[in-house]
Design an enzyme around this catalytic site. Structure first.
Site, PDB file in Angstrom:
ATOM      1  N   ASP A   1       0.863  -1.168   0.000  1.00 48.01           N
ATOM      2  CA  ASP A   1       0.000   0.000   0.000  1.00 48.01           C
ATOM      3  C   ASP A   1       0.908   1.229   0.000  1.00 48.01           C
ATOM      4  OD1 ASP A   1      -2.477   1.408   0.224  1.00 48.01           O
ATOM      5  OD2 ASP A   1      -2.047   1.722   2.341  1.00 48.01           O
TER       6      ASP A   1
ATOM      7  N   ASP B   1      -0.223   5.158   0.895  1.00 50.41           N
ATOM      8  CA  ASP B   1      -0.474   6.088   2.001  1.00 50.41           C
ATOM      9  C   ASP B   1      -0.338   5.370   3.334  1.00 50.41           C
ATOM     10  OD1 ASP B   1      -1.015   8.282   0.396  1.00 50.41           O
ATOM     11  OD2 ASP B   1      -3.153   7.857   0.268  1.00 50.41           O
TER      12      ASP B   1
ATOM     13  N   ASP C   1      -1.178  -0.649   6.152  1.00 55.33           N
ATOM     14  CA  ASP C   1      -1.373  -0.037   7.462  1.00 55.33           C
ATOM     15  C   ASP C   1      -2.825  -0.062   7.905  1.00 55.33           C
ATOM     16  OD1 ASP C   1      -2.078   1.949   5.450  1.00 55.33           O
ATOM     17  OD2 ASP C   1      -2.228   3.373   7.121  1.00 55.33           O
TER      18      ASP C   1
END
Length: 357
Positions: A32, A34, A234
């Site tokens: 991922d 961001d 995250d």
């Protein structure tokens, strides 16, 4: 660490008993962006550039997987390269690409598709031989919604509502309700999808491609050729759940939105196989979480157990400098085993405070 607090499925130990680095146990990292590689404002997260360079040098392939359908792979790759993480457009997989494949599987090549979104979505549709159009009166055979940025005109949602209301099949790149930005949290594509849903009376649902749903995982594997992928993210409800639905292992990094309390309370589909402070976790193996006969769980020098209505954590006096992450891993073993198929409701405040989390 594992989703159920018991065995790992993939990682193996070396003959000397040390754990194999994740960059050796898996052939491709599906990362991922961001909260993992860079902050919402675009600046690199500490250690990310150096860690990814070292992982790449060890032979692990890096693929960057994002639910954001606004930017094209070329734009994302250029941003990564500017940060010091060399990337090609082929290293980037977006939800725009995943939803474009979904549409292309349902309609003939050359079909008109009403686009409510940004350039990333238009490029992905053209890549699949489809023709983006702007109006419900252009006789589209499908409607596709993707994040179009903060300046998306209100009239774009009206065009989508007109077409969906006439019975045109509806697709969405993703349904994330929010998107992080440099100034804070803003409405995401899921919020825009809700606008169209409300306007059309809630009678139809779009086909959704993005994380955590299977089309995104399928798109990523098809484009990367990964045979032993590791999802790195995250967010529990997109990255980790997406790995769960894809049947692959995942690494949670604590550089984004998930904190220790949220992790301990995770339901099974939100439980990562591994947890690390940041992307340097790819360069090392993870210590085993051992279930003990009395119901406790040990990792490194820490021991976690359930006492009444709370999680308890003890550190061995002879263990020297204790690794905070080992304590969190032990707590996950205890919390997830106690919770079973549900969410852990035990009080973890004192245990997490001891770890400084």
């Amino acid at each position: 660490m594992a989703r159920d607090g018991q065995e790992r499925r993939t990682e193996r130990g070396r003959p000397d008993g040390s754990a194999v680095a994740l960059s050796e146990a898996y052939d491709t990292a599906l990362l991922d962006l961001d909260g993992v590689v860079y902050f919402a404002g675009g600046a690199a997260i500490p250690y990310a550039v150096e860690a990814l360079g070292a992982v790449r040098d060890r032979g692990m392939r890096l693929a960057y997987v994002t639910n954001n359908a606004l930017r094209t792979p070329d734009t994302v790759a250029a941003h990564l390269t500017e940060l010091g993480v060399p990337a090609e457009p082929g290293d980037v997989v977006t939800s725009a690409q995943a939803v474009a494949r979904l549409v292309a599987e349902d309609v003939p090549a050359g079909s008109r598709v009403l686009v409510v979104g940004g350039e990333g979505l238009r490029v992905a549709l053209r890549e699949r031989g489809l023709v983006p159009v702007e109006s419900a009166d252009d006789e589209p055979v499908a409607v596709v919604q993707g994040y179009g940025g903060p300046d998306m005109a209100w009239g774009r949602f009206a065009e989508a509502a007109y077409a969906v209301g006439r019975g045109v099949p509806w697709y969405a790149s993703n349904t994330d309700l929010t998107i992080p930005g440099a100034r804070g949290i803003a409405p995401g594509n899921g919020a825009a999808v809700e606008v169209v849903r409300i306007a059309t009376g809630g009678r139809v649902e779009p086909k959704v491609a993005g994380k955590p749903l299977p089309p995104m995982h399928r798109e990523t594997v098809l484009r990367t050729g990964a045979r032993r992928p590791l999802v790195v993210g995250d967010r529990l409800d997109t990255d980790i759940e997406g790995a769960f639905h894809g049947g692959v292992d995942s690494l949670l990094v604590l550089t984004g939105v998930t904190d220790g309390a949220t992790l301990l309370a995770a339901v099974p589909e939100h439980r990562p196989m591994y947890v690390a402070a940041d992307l340097r976790g790819l360069l090392t193996g993870q210590p085993e979480v051992v279930a003990e006969a009395d119901g406790g769980f040990r990792c490194g020098g820490w021991r976690a157990s359930v006492r009444g209505e709370e999680l308890a954590l003890e550190g061995a006096a002879d263990s020297g400098a204790l690794d905070v992450l080992d304590g969190l891993r032990a707590l996950c073993g205890a919390a997830w085993t106690w919770a079973g198929s549900g969410a852990c409701g035990l009080d973890a405040g004192k245990a997490l405070a001891r770890l400084g989390l």
